[in-house]
Design a protein around this motif. Structure first.
Motif, PDB file in Angstrom:
ATOM      1  N   LEU A 160      73.318  63.998 -85.907  1.00 10.65           N
ATOM      2  CA  LEU A 160      72.541  63.852 -84.906  1.00 10.65           C
ATOM      3  C   LEU A 160      71.477  62.685 -84.742  1.00 10.65           C
ATOM      4  CD1 LEU A 160      72.114  66.404 -82.609  1.00 10.65           C
ATOM      5  CD2 LEU A 160      69.877  66.655 -83.667  1.00 10.65           C
ATOM      6  N   LEU A 161      70.863  62.671 -85.829  1.00  4.93           N
ATOM      7  CA  LEU A 161      69.675  61.697 -85.889  1.00  4.93           C
ATOM      8  C   LEU A 161      70.354  59.965 -85.850  1.00  4.93           C
ATOM      9  CD1 LEU A 161      67.268  62.798 -88.527  1.00  4.93           C
ATOM     10  CD2 LEU A 161      67.157  63.048 -86.124  1.00  4.93           C
ATOM     11  N   ARG A 162      71.372  59.993 -86.423  1.00  5.01           N
ATOM     12  CA  ARG A 162      72.197  58.817 -86.181  1.00  5.01           C
ATOM     13  C   ARG A 162      72.495  58.390 -84.888  1.00  5.01           C
ATOM     14  NH1 ARG A 162      76.137  57.916 -90.637  1.00  5.01           N
ATOM     15  NH2 ARG A 162      74.609  57.100 -91.839  1.00  5.01           N
ATOM     16  N   ARG A 163      72.956  59.422 -83.961  1.00  2.87           N
ATOM     17  CA  ARG A 163      73.454  58.937 -82.655  1.00  2.87           C
ATOM     18  C   ARG A 163      72.045  58.736 -81.843  1.00  2.87           C
ATOM     19  NH1 ARG A 163      76.701  63.628 -82.553  1.00  2.87           N
ATOM     20  NH2 ARG A 163      75.152  64.707 -81.490  1.00  2.87           N
ATOM     21  N   THR A 164      70.972  59.341 -82.184  1.00  2.00           N
ATOM     22  CA  THR A 164      69.595  58.778 -81.613  1.00  2.00           C
ATOM     23  C   THR A 164      69.453  57.466 -81.974  1.00  2.00           C
ATOM     24  OG1 THR A 164      68.842  61.116 -81.730  1.00  2.00           O
ATOM     25  CG2 THR A 164      67.225  59.432 -81.218  1.00  2.00           C
ATOM     26  N   ALA A 165      69.440  57.160 -83.028  1.00  2.00           N
ATOM     27  CA  ALA A 165      69.211  55.703 -83.672  1.00  2.00           C
ATOM     28  C   ALA A 165      70.237  54.820 -83.193  1.00  2.00           C
ATOM     29  CB  ALA A 165      69.121  55.785 -85.363  1.00  2.00           C
TER      30      ALA A 165
ATOM     31  N   HIS B 201      72.938  55.099 -80.779  1.00  2.00           N
ATOM     32  CA  HIS B 201      73.533  55.448 -79.436  1.00  2.00           C
ATOM     33  C   HIS B 201      72.149  55.222 -78.504  1.00  2.00           C
ATOM     34  CE1 HIS B 201      77.590  55.414 -80.321  1.00  2.00           C
ATOM     35  NE2 HIS B 201      77.285  56.102 -81.263  1.00  2.00           N
ATOM     36  N   GLY B 202      71.008  55.861 -79.068  1.00  2.00           N
ATOM     37  CA  GLY B 202      70.093  55.917 -77.954  1.00  2.00           C
ATOM     38  C   GLY B 202      70.215  57.176 -77.438  1.00  2.00           C
ATOM     39  N   GLU B 203      70.649  58.296 -77.837  1.00  3.34           N
ATOM     40  CA  GLU B 203      70.818  59.540 -77.091  1.00  3.34           C
ATOM     41  C   GLU B 203      69.818  60.373 -77.526  1.00  3.34           C
ATOM     42  OE1 GLU B 203      74.737  61.520 -77.617  1.00  3.34           O
ATOM     43  OE2 GLU B 203      73.353  63.259 -78.203  1.00  3.34           O
ATOM     44  N   SER B 204      68.868  60.855 -76.598  1.00  2.00           N
ATOM     45  CA  SER B 204      67.843  61.619 -76.892  1.00  2.00           C
ATOM     46  C   SER B 204      68.298  63.225 -77.375  1.00  2.00           C
ATOM     47  CB  SER B 204      67.014  61.994 -75.574  1.00  2.00           C
ATOM     48  OG  SER B 204      66.625  60.719 -75.411  1.00  2.00           O
TER      49      SER B 204
ATOM     50  N   SER C 256      64.774  50.154 -75.528  1.00  2.00           N
ATOM     51  CA  SER C 256      63.705  50.499 -76.585  1.00  2.00           C
ATOM     52  C   SER C 256      64.155  51.099 -77.839  1.00  2.00           C
ATOM     53  CB  SER C 256      62.800  51.036 -75.865  1.00  2.00           C
ATOM     54  OG  SER C 256      63.187  52.310 -75.122  1.00  2.00           O
ATOM     55  N   ARG C 257      63.197  50.989 -79.014  1.00  2.58           N
ATOM     56  CA  ARG C 257      63.551  51.693 -79.941  1.00  2.58           C
ATOM     57  C   ARG C 257      63.309  53.137 -80.079  1.00  2.58           C
ATOM     58  NH1 ARG C 257      60.121  48.046 -84.073  1.00  2.58           N
ATOM     59  NH2 ARG C 257      61.009  49.215 -85.684  1.00  2.58           N
ATOM     60  N   PRO C 258      64.244  53.758 -80.522  1.00  2.00           N
ATOM     61  CA  PRO C 258      64.155  55.174 -80.618  1.00  2.00           C
ATOM     62  C   PRO C 258      63.034  55.658 -81.429  1.00  2.00           C
ATOM     63  CG  PRO C 258      66.518  54.537 -81.297  1.00  2.00           C
ATOM     64  CD  PRO C 258      65.500  53.283 -81.322  1.00  2.00           C
ATOM     65  N   VAL C 259      62.391  56.587 -80.874  1.00  2.00           N
ATOM     66  CA  VAL C 259      61.459  57.392 -81.979  1.00  2.00           C
ATOM     67  C   VAL C 259      61.811  58.788 -82.408  1.00  2.00           C
ATOM     68  CG1 VAL C 259      58.911  58.078 -81.859  1.00  2.00           C
ATOM     69  CG2 VAL C 259      59.880  56.169 -80.067  1.00  2.00           C
ATOM     70  N   LEU C 260      61.773  58.912 -83.544  1.00  2.00           N
ATOM     71  CA  LEU C 260      61.978  60.043 -84.147  1.00  2.00           C
ATOM     72  C   LEU C 260      60.564  61.036 -84.438  1.00  2.00           C
ATOM     73  CD1 LEU C 260      64.437  59.293 -87.236  1.00  2.00           C
ATOM     74  CD2 LEU C 260      64.909  59.997 -84.877  1.00  2.00           C
ATOM     75  N   PHE C 261      60.555  61.998 -83.757  1.00  2.00           N
ATOM     76  CA  PHE C 261      59.357  62.944 -83.957  1.00  2.00           C
ATOM     77  C   PHE C 261      59.752  63.960 -84.637  1.00  2.00           C
ATOM     78  CE2 PHE C 261      58.438  60.939 -79.751  1.00  2.00           C
ATOM     79  CZ  PHE C 261      57.235  60.646 -79.764  1.00  2.00           C
TER      80      PHE C 261
ATOM     81  N   GLN D 286      64.855  64.812 -72.326  1.00  2.00           N
ATOM     82  CA  GLN D 286      65.786  65.476 -71.421  1.00  2.00           C
ATOM     83  C   GLN D 286      65.804  64.326 -70.190  1.00  2.00           C
ATOM     84  OE1 GLN D 286      67.184  69.021 -70.819  1.00  2.00           O
ATOM     85  NE2 GLN D 286      67.637  68.938 -73.169  1.00  2.00           N
ATOM     86  N   SER D 287      65.291  63.223 -70.424  1.00  2.00           N
ATOM     87  CA  SER D 287      65.238  62.304 -69.175  1.00  2.00           C
ATOM     88  C   SER D 287      65.505  60.929 -69.562  1.00  2.00           C
ATOM     89  CB  SER D 287      63.950  62.262 -68.371  1.00  2.00           C
ATOM     90  OG  SER D 287      62.996  62.192 -69.199  1.00  2.00           O
ATOM     91  N   ALA D 288      65.678  60.156 -68.696  1.00  2.00           N
ATOM     92  CA  ALA D 288      66.166  58.600 -69.007  1.00  2.00           C
ATOM     93  C   ALA D 288      65.086  57.777 -69.197  1.00  2.00           C
ATOM     94  CB  ALA D 288      66.825  58.119 -67.977  1.00  2.00           C
ATOM     95  N   GLN D 289      64.263  58.108 -70.402  1.00  2.00           N
ATOM     96  CA  GLN D 289      63.120  57.462 -70.920  1.00  2.00           C
ATOM     97  C   GLN D 289      63.353  56.807 -72.327  1.00  2.00           C
ATOM     98  OE1 GLN D 289      59.505  59.599 -70.352  1.00  2.00           O
ATOM     99  NE2 GLN D 289      60.065  60.213 -68.534  1.00  2.00           N
ATOM    100  N   THR D 290      62.737  56.357 -72.911  1.00  2.00           N
ATOM    101  CA  THR D 290      62.399  56.049 -74.270  1.00  2.00           C
ATOM    102  C   THR D 290      63.412  57.360 -75.033  1.00  2.00           C
ATOM    103  OG1 THR D 290      60.651  54.818 -74.383  1.00  2.00           O
ATOM    104  CG2 THR D 290      61.450  55.289 -76.560  1.00  2.00           C
ATOM    105  N   PRO D 291      64.463  56.792 -75.887  1.00  2.00           N
ATOM    106  CA  PRO D 291      65.155  57.606 -76.562  1.00  2.00           C
ATOM    107  C   PRO D 291      64.435  58.289 -77.749  1.00  2.00           C
ATOM    108  CG  PRO D 291      66.162  55.550 -76.924  1.00  2.00           C
ATOM    109  CD  PRO D 291      65.123  55.422 -75.930  1.00  2.00           C
TER     110      PRO D 291
END
Lengths: 494, 737
Positions: free
Chosen positions: A109-114, A116-119, A210-215, A240-245
């Motif tokens: 999951l986190l890798r996909r964010t990092a 692919h930029g998927e939120s 933009s760089r993905p942010v992990l919260f 859930q919207s097309a902003q910074t991943p």
């Protein structure tokens, strides 16, 4: 001159590449602190240099004492240090034990964010001590080993216990994203500006650039108590919207955490939950104990660690030790409490007793499971003990109704008049003092906490916070308890 | 002062006598261009611009300032010359350098003042950029300016002839009419061109009046002539407008900058003449306005038409972020706009079918169309369209449970309307969005609206006052504002004045405000609003029903758009399940995404995974919807399980019937009797009884998971315990093993 290095020549967050070394000079009388801001590499170099010098000095002295062999004391202290590090979780385990599927899920999951930029948003739910943070840290470590990911990802870590409201949380996010220097101190003018600013920043990004942010929100359930759940709404809305991943990872031990979320916030959450509820058996538990206690083959010395590991094996085979562990296991499967137990056992290891024996474990277990209040009662004076017995009788008579000082005092006076020969007849102020002491120890508690000031001290309604069994047990163990007091306690009427 | 200045202009004039003529004319041209551009931009002149103009206008009324401005124009012309000589360097920077050097040291103290009017004049059409940053904007503008140039030329080519024929006769009018004696007195005899530059300042003051006239006379039919040109321009602009910044910057940049470029190109004397005339004619138009000339005969309208579409990219909703960004930090330089650093490596694109499907199914992916909301779309569209067309205001209340596409539908409507206004089918309007959840306090709504509307920053009270004035007073030129208020219920305050204002403004006569309010509950107006607020909200309401399973299925199918990743049955299962539970489209999409992940993991060869089948969907559903309480009880330690059992045993001991059980379980049990039960159970199970401390610890652990509900732990033995799961669940969970 002796330099003792503080363990954290620690990296200050927000100022990357700049650290401070604190060197305390103890030989000089002035206990001054020297702080050198340095480039990180340089500081590390210095650290390494000082360390090697120190080690060299240590080994030199050892060589003088006993050629090339560490003493048993050194071995013991090194082993203790190693194991303590392990128990205080300064080290991550090599891999996720028993939670491989969850680990894989989270990592993917986190890798996909990092990459692919998927939120995404996910909650990790499990009871305390189940290894939620350990799992997350393992995943992050593995994730950041990938250089492609490491360069791209921004990490924001929040804790519900620290960021107690959204204002603090927003400041912390801005700080960790290092956006604060972009605008100087301007942003922090007001909460509203801060929120607008951060949303603006996150809104401007898009999936690909933009760089993905992990919260990471530790104690996630506490964030749900913030006003309007503004922070959660906005984080989930971004996810859930097309902003910074972004990837929002929440850690919580509450099973009903989703019910805490407001309906709009809930709708925006992806409903991914990773449950850490592994049905851990006693066999595996024992295995873990063995693993946690055993030393690596070459530390501190081959022969010592072999002996140590053999003794650990023996310990786990031992019936008494196994019973103690079983009791502990039955009580809780939490690894933290296991670590506590093992830590207590470990600290009983000395030079004369260089391995953990079953007796050590039993003693540790006894300490762990001892009743806290019984321990307090052991330290009370006879007068205080008498008061507690009087309260117990009142509880028996009035079936648990609250009592006040005057009632207790009457009961106590009756006892003195009737049969006491060993207990001195105390003045009333002295008895009041003893009563107040009991209140301070929280052995008794006023029924209505707030209105305590209104009524007179003597007539405040109190309740005893000790069970019948606890009192009797404590009396049995009380050193040199007068027999008439004991008799009074067991007698059915005052 | 004038003498010294003339000397400057003379000295610069000496530099190239042959080019002086073209230089002068071009400067006039640039000035007139500025003017005409300002004038031709009725809708794009945001309130911000107007404000700026108003700010600068009193300065211009001062005679001294006018003189100064005029003198500066002289200098400016000279610089133009120089600029035209150095074609490669950015002219704006050059302008500044040259203007400062020839001045004597004694006059240097006035430099600031002198340059200031010049700057405000030239920059005034720009919206966001503060004056000092214009170097940036010119640089940015370089890329786009040729296009604007071209567009102008096109427009001029179309109207040039007409204009010349029309304008020349009127030409004489302005001079006698001009009443400012001082200006004429100060005017240097040499420069007829100066008149253009001096007059352009008054022109700016007139601006609002003019806007009103223009909008008043724009029926649809008259625009058709310009549409062909407009279409072409738009196409080019779209090609160029990779980022909105570039476009908006080019807007800023071309104003001051393009003319000098034009200089270089305009070599023929004939061209110059035309432009000269052009400049003159602009000059006249201002006066013509004063003389109440009918707008219909005005020729530059076609140019205006041509320009109107060109502006549009900066007006689309994507514009708002840039607008918002600049005012967010007004005192800091423009670089201070917040942003997340960009990634060093590009994001990877989806590799296989499942990844592709997952990307498409992400809620954030913008679908090509919004299926299943056609009726609602139509209703909202016609509502807003009619209001925009009529120039009136109104409110609409939209309700629906989360995830039913309320906000998405409104956005889609606005997108279509904006497209329509680009096509000049409806008048231009502004779209503003606020969200109750994205502000810290209901009163922040004022601040945010004002900021998005005018780029101003103010406190909540001040913003409320400003907005009230804005919506309450008749303004000559005002475009309709469409305000989307999301999560309306969070704007509730005790006095409800935020809601009251939001719904009161549209009812004002001159407001031209359309409010679309979104909230979750259908009866919100009745429930939380006091009568005067609810009455102003009106009865235009719409409710979004939760999606039915067919609709959900359609949504997924349309999103997938022929990417074959799901089995038909699987889709049906998901949509039926979600429709039965909530009808939340987000949930539906999330489940589908999770199912693709499960499918990917379970497939044997990762390169070519199969379709997502029933089993995968079932697993995803199980993950998301199953309660974890039973699993948690099963995984609890033995003592914890015993404790749960002893809670139930205590309830049984009290002999409570099922009916009273609920009540008793609500009040909870005190700890000690439960603990006694626990001790007894321990003996039955053959375990060593635990101490009270341990018992409390067990109890707290169960409380932390919320299997039990507990009072705060400071109550110690007195705390009350109750089950958070049903008794049957506990027994079921414990019976299995």
């Amino acid at each position: 001159m002796r330099h003792s290095l503080e363990p954290g020549a620690r990296r200050t967050r927000g100022v990357p590449g700049c650290t401070a070394i604190i060197i305390r000079k103890r030989s000089q009388n002035l206990n001054c602190l020297h702080v050198f801001p340095l480039q990180e590499w340089k500081s590390l170099e210095i650290l390494a240099h000082i360390k090697t010098r120190k080690q060299a000095a240590v080994t030199m002295s050892k060589r003088k004492a006993k050629d090339s062999h560490l003493t048993v004391g050194d071995c013991v202290s090194q082993a203790q240090r190693l194991l303590r590090d392990r128990f205080c979780r300064q080290q991550l385990p090599a891999g996720p034990a028993g939670v491989e599927p969850q680990h894989k899920h989270l990592l993917e999951l986190l890798r996909r964010t990092a990459v692919h930029g998927e939120s995404n948003s996910v909650l990790i739910v499990g009871p305390r001590g189940a290894g939620k943070t350990m799992l997350l840290n393992c995943v992050l470590k593995e994730l950041l080993e990938d250089s492609e990911v490491k360069k791209n990802v921004l990490l924001v870590q929040l804790n519900g216990l620290l960021q107690t409201d959204d204002r603090v949380a927003l400041k912390e996010i801005t700080r960790q994203l290092q956006l604060e220097n972009v605008v100087g101190d301007k942003v922090f003018g007001s909460f509203a500006e801060n929120l607008a600013f951060l949303l603006e920043a996150l809104k401007k990004g898009d999936r690909s650039s933009s760089r993905p942010v992990l919260f990471i929100l530790d104690e996630f359930d506490l964030f749900a108590h913030h006003k309007n759940q503004t922070l959660l709404y906005n984080l989930f809305d971004i996810s859930q919207s097309a902003q910074t991943p972004v990837a929002v990872v929440g850690l919580t031990c509450r099973l009903d955490v989703l019910e805490l979320l407001e309906k709009r916030v809930k709708s925006r959450f992806s409903h991914r939950q990773i449950h850490l509820l592994s049905p851990l058996g006693f066999e595996r538990y024992l295995h873990c104990v063995r693993q946690q206690l055993s030393l690596p083959p070459d530390v501190p010395e081959r022969r010592f660690s072999q002996e140590w590991n053999a003794s650990v094996e023996a310990l786990c085979e031992d019936k008494m030790a196994e019973a103690a562990l079983k009791k502990h296991f039955n009580s809780s499967k939490d690894f933290r409490s296991l670590h506590m137990l093992l830590m207590l056992a470990l600290s009983r290891v000395t030079v004369s007793n260089p391995t953990i024996r079953p007796a050590d474990l039993l003693e540790a277990s006894r300490l762990c499971t001892a009743d806290a209040k019984a321990n307090i009662v052991h330290g009370l004076s006879i007068l205080e003990l008498c008061l507690i017995i009087a309260m117990k009788h009142l509880n028996d008579i009035y079936d648990g109704e609250p009592f006040n000082f005057q009632m207790v005092h009457n009961e106590f006076k009756k006892f003195i008049q009737r049969k006491s020969h060993s207990v001195h007849n105390f003045e009333k102020p002295v008895v009041i003092k003893a009563f107040e002491h009991l209140q301070q120890l929280e052995l008794i508690r006023s029924v209505d906490g707030s209105s305590a000031t209104k009524t007179q001290k003597e007539y405040q309604l109190m309740k005893l916070l000790l069970g019948h069994g606890q009192i009797m047990e404590a009396l049995q163990k009380y050193p040199q308890c007068p027999t008439d007091v004991k008799q009074w306690a067991v007698s059915s009427f005052g | 002062m004038p003498g010294s200045h003339r000397r400057v202009s003379m000295s610069t004039g000496k530099l190239g006598a042959s080019e002086a003529e073209s230089g002068h004319s071009s400067s006039k041209l640039s000035a007139s261009k500025d003017l005409s551009r300002v004038r031709r931009r009725p809708s794009s002149s945001t309130p911000g611009v107007r404000k700026k103009l108003e700010l600068s206008s009193p300065v211009k009324k001062l005679n001294r300032q006018e003189v100064l401005g005029e003198l500066l124009d002289d200098v400016f012309e000279a610089e133009k010359e120089l600029a035209s000589k150095l074609p490669s360097s950015p002219p704006r920077i050059l302008t500044l350098n040259v203007s400062l050097t020839p001045l004597r040291p004694s006059t240097e103290s006035h430099n600031g003042i002198r340059i200031a009017p010049l700057k405000t004049c030239r920059i005034s059409p720009s919206r966001t950029a503060p004056p000092l940053q214009d170097h940036d904007s010119t640089r940015d503008g370089l890329g786009v300016s040729p296009l604007v140039e071209e567009e102008e030329e096109e427009a001029e080519a179309e109207t040039g002839v007409k204009r010349r024929s029309l304008r020349t006769p009127v030409r004489k009018q302005p001079t006698p009419k001009k009443s400012s004696v001082l200006v004429r007195k100060a005017r240097t005899p040499s420069s007829r061109k100066d008149s253009s530059s001096t007059t352009r300042e008054p022109a700016l003051v007139i601006l609002p009046e003019e806007h009103a006239e223009q909008t008043a006379m724009t029926p649809r039919s008259k625009r058709k002539s310009a549409q062909l040109v407009a279409g072409r321009i738009r196409k080019q602009l779209k090609m160029l407008s990779t980022s909105q910044y570039l476009v908006s910057d080019s807007d800023d940049g071309d104003d001051g900058f393009v003319p000098s470029k034009k200089d270089k190109e305009s070599s023929s004397e004939d061209d110059d003449e035309v432009e000269d005339l052009d400049g003159e004619s602009d000059d006249e138009i201002i006066v013509v306005k004063r003389s109440r000339r009918t707008a219909g005969s005005r020729t530059p309208r076609s140019t205006q038409k041509a320009r109107a579409p060109a502006r549009t990219p900066s007006k689309t909703p994507s514009k708002t972020p840039s607008k918002k960004a600049a005012p967010g930090t007004p005192r800091t330089p423009r670089h201070a706009t917040p942003s997340i650093p960009s990634r060093s490596l590009p994001a990877r694109n989806p590799g296989n079918v499942l990844e592709e499907a997952r990307a498409r199914l992400h809620v954030s992916a913008v679908p090509e169309s919004l299926p299943c909301r056609e009726q609602e779309f139509q209703d909202i569209y016609s509502f807003v369209e009619s209001k925009v067309m009529d120039g009136t205001g109104g409110c609409m209340y939209i309700s629906g449970v989360p995830g039913t596409g309320k906000t998405a539908t409104v956005h889609e409507v606005i997108r279509c309307l904006q497209h329509a206004s680009d096509q000049d089918e409806i008048p231009a309007f502004r779209f503003i969005e606020i969200n109750g959840m994205k502000m810290t306090d209901p009163h922040q709504a004022y601040v945010q609206i004002l900021q998005k509307l005018t780029d101003q920053k103010a406190t909540a009270e001040h913003a409320a006052a400003l907005l009230d004035k804005r919506f309450g007073n008749p303004a000559p030129k005002k475009e309709t504002t469409v305000l989307l208020v999301d999560e309306l219920d969070l704007l509730w305050t005790r006095k409800q004045n935020v809601m009251y204002n939001l719904f009161d403004w549209p009812t004002r006569r001159h407001a031209r405000l359309v409010v679309l309010a979104i909230a979750n509950t259908m009866d919100l107006p009745e429930r939380i609003m006091i009568n005067r607020v609810a009455s102003r909200l009106g009865l235009t309401r719409m409710s979004f029903q939760p999606y039915s399973f067919k609709q959900l299925q359609q949504i997924i199918t349309s999103r997938l758009n022929r990417v074959k990743a799901f089995e038909e049955d699987a889709l049906q299962l998901v949509s039926r399940k979600v429709a039965a539970l909530s009808g939340d489209a987000r949930r539906c999409l999330d489940i589908c995404r999770r199912a693709t992940e499960i499918c990917e993991q379970s497939s044997s060869q990762p390169s070519a995974p199969g379709l997502v089948g029933m089993s995968h969907v079932m697993e995803a559903l199980e993950e998301m919807f199953s309660s974890s309480y039973i699993a948690a009880i099963r995984c609890a330690s033995l003592q914890e399980q015993l404790f749960l059992r002893s809670v139930i045993a205590e309830f049984r001991r009290l002999g409570l019937e099922e009916a009273t059980f609920q009540q008793a379980s609500y009040q909870g049990l005190t700890f000690p009797p439960v603990f006694v039960q626990h001790q007894a159970l321990c003996r039955v199970e053959g375990l060593q009884p635990i101490s009270v401390s341990e018992g409390l610890a067990v109890c707290q652990r169960l409380g932390a998971c919320r299997l039990l509900l507990l009072e705060p732990s400071r109550l110690d033995l007195l705390l009350r315990v109750r089950l958070n799961v049903s008794q049957d669940d506990v027994l079921y969970a414990l019976k299995e093993d």
